[in-house]
Design a protein around this motif. Structure first.
Motif, PDB file in Angstrom:
ATOM      1  N   ILE A  35       1.244  -3.111-152.351  1.00  0.00           N
ATOM      2  CA  ILE A  35       1.647  -2.641-151.020  1.00  0.00           C
ATOM      3  C   ILE A  35       2.881  -1.756-151.063  1.00  0.00           C
ATOM      4  CG2 ILE A  35       2.553  -3.393-148.772  1.00  0.00           C
ATOM      5  CD1 ILE A  35       0.445  -5.610-148.800  1.00  0.00           C
ATOM      6  N   LEU A  38       1.970   1.542-152.647  1.00  0.00           N
ATOM      7  CA  LEU A  38       0.985   2.196-151.790  1.00  0.00           C
ATOM      8  C   LEU A  38       1.671   2.857-150.605  1.00  0.00           C
ATOM      9  CD1 LEU A  38      -1.878   2.814-150.691  1.00  0.00           C
ATOM     10  CD2 LEU A  38      -1.972   0.458-149.864  1.00  0.00           C
ATOM     11  N   VAL A  39       2.537   2.128-149.930  1.00  0.00           N
ATOM     12  CA  VAL A  39       3.253   2.676-148.778  1.00  0.00           C
ATOM     13  C   VAL A  39       4.117   3.861-149.210  1.00  0.00           C
ATOM     14  CG1 VAL A  39       5.036   2.194-147.046  1.00  0.00           C
ATOM     15  CG2 VAL A  39       3.186   0.551-147.431  1.00  0.00           C
ATOM     16  N   TYR A  58       2.628   5.966-142.435  1.00  0.00           N
ATOM     17  CA  TYR A  58       1.867   4.918-143.115  1.00  0.00           C
ATOM     18  C   TYR A  58       2.859   3.853-143.572  1.00  0.00           C
ATOM     19  CZ  TYR A  58      -1.896   3.052-146.100  1.00  0.00           C
ATOM     20  OH  TYR A  58      -2.868   2.269-146.667  1.00  0.00           O
ATOM     21  N   ALA A  63      -1.100  -0.485-144.804  1.00  0.00           N
ATOM     22  CA  ALA A  63      -1.471  -0.897-146.159  1.00  0.00           C
ATOM     23  C   ALA A  63      -2.253  -2.210-146.127  1.00  0.00           C
ATOM     24  CB  ALA A  63      -0.228  -1.025-147.037  1.00  0.00           C
TER      25      ALA A  63
END
Length: 195
Positions: A35, A38-39, A58, A63
């Motif tokens: 996470i 990813l973020v 985002y 996520a």
């Protein structure tokens, strides 16, 4: 890359999500430990405006929603792309079911652009699609303003199939180029590699 996922019950698209190892990548299902990375990579307008379903901004909530969607496999399979040896998260790729059939999709975080990771992941997913399903054609599409994605698609052997429109969360209605790769061409390309 543009991926427009839609749920389908067609069993010819059913596919497992095995861990895939390429020369430089470990491709595995996304997990909660991704996470933060990813973020950090997905919260980028330059990435989001090339895709259909990625919102901008985002954050952690987006996520977590992505992880829940990928775990359900309602619309295909998704992979976290991580660097072999370090497990550094660099992007995502997958095979999505659409109204046209199975479609290849991918995105790479901007710090990792121009290193060939998208092509490496795309090759692995093209092989997976044809080896593990009965599909005769695999689809891909890209925003017309995305030459890097077009190069990835060409390197995988896809042929131009026309234009269409993408309904992007960030960019709105945007023109895309559509591509297709049939099983016969894929088989020929795989055989050429062995010479």
């Amino acid at each position: 890359m543009v991926a427009e996922a839609e749920a389908t019950d067609d069993e010819s698209y059913a596919i497992d999500c095995p861990v895939l190892i390429t020369e430089r990548l470990v491709m595995r299902p996304p997990r909660e430990s991704d996470i933060e990375q990813l973020v950090a990579l997905a919260d980028n307008r330059h990435v989001a405006e090339m895709l259909a379903r990625m919102p901008h901004p985002y954050g952690e909530a987006e996520a977590r929603a992505f992880l829940a969607m990928t775990a359900s496999r309602r619309a295909g399979i998704a992979y976290a792309l991580t660097l072999a040896g370090t497990e550094t998260f660099v992007g995502c790729a997958g095979l999505n079911t659409t109204d046209r059939g199975l479609e290849l999709g991918y995105w790479i975080g901007e710090p990792y652009w121009k290193r060939g990771y998208a092509t490496e992941a795309a090759h692995a997913l093209v092989d997976l699609a044809f080896q593990r399903t009965t599909i005769q054609v695999l689809h891909a599409s890209t925003r017309v303003i995305n030459p890097a994605s077009r190069r990835v698609i060409h390197k995988c052997g896809f042929q131009y199939a026309g234009q269409g429109m993408l309904n992007s969360i960030v960019a709105g209605q945007a023109p895309v180029e559509r591509y297709r790769l049939d099983r016969k061409t894929w088989t020929s390309l795989r055989n050429w590699v062995h010479f």
